[in-house]
Design a protein around this motif. Sequence first.
Motif, PDB file in Angstrom:
ATOM      1  N   VAL A 238      -2.906  -2.680   1.784  1.00 55.09           N
ATOM      2  CA  VAL A 238      -4.172  -3.087   1.180  1.00 55.09           C
ATOM      3  C   VAL A 238      -5.085  -3.436   2.347  1.00 55.09           C
TER       4      VAL A 238
ATOM      5  N   LYS B 286      -7.236  -9.780  -1.851  1.00 50.61           N
ATOM      6  CA  LYS B 286      -6.095 -10.692  -1.858  1.00 50.61           C
ATOM      7  C   LYS B 286      -5.531 -10.874  -3.262  1.00 50.61           C
TER       8      LYS B 286
ATOM      9  N   ALA C 284      -3.603  -7.673  -3.924  1.00 49.66           N
ATOM     10  CA  ALA C 284      -2.375  -7.664  -3.117  1.00 49.66           C
ATOM     11  C   ALA C 284      -1.335  -8.593  -3.727  1.00 49.66           C
TER      12      ALA C 284
ATOM     13  N   TYR D  15      -1.002  -6.512   3.847  1.00 50.50           N
ATOM     14  CA  TYR D  15      -2.453  -6.720   3.836  1.00 50.50           C
ATOM     15  C   TYR D  15      -2.927  -6.738   5.283  1.00 50.50           C
TER      16      TYR D  15
END
Length: 134
Positions: free
Chosen positions: A8, A21, A24, A36
Amino acid sequence: MSQIRLIVAKPGLDGHDRGAKVIARALRDSGVEVVYTGLHQTPRQIVDTAIQEDADGIGLSVLSGAHMTLFAEVLRLLREEDAQDIVVFGGGIIPDGDIPELLDLGVAGIFTPGTPTREITEWVHTGMGRPTAA
């Protein structure tokens, strides 16, 4: 079946990563292994990370308005690295009129603001837009 592994990423100069976030975390909570990359990643950094991590897919979060350029560059670099098997999808502030062009470029899925996280996790778990074997 092995665990799905995704990158991500927040490409470009956009500094807002709350949505990335949230996605993710939802993917992780659904059993996906998520890496991430953080803010301000270049398309090259994203593709290199995806290859190093042996990722199944790359999820791009773009809020800056540079989505056409950023998605196209990630796809170009994947072709250059002979890594077209890595599925590219994403979301953010993307005008409805740009979605068909992104899909024509090879982006497997686009998720705009308000898309339920469950819809995204189900899409990932059902093959990320790839045809599934019967």
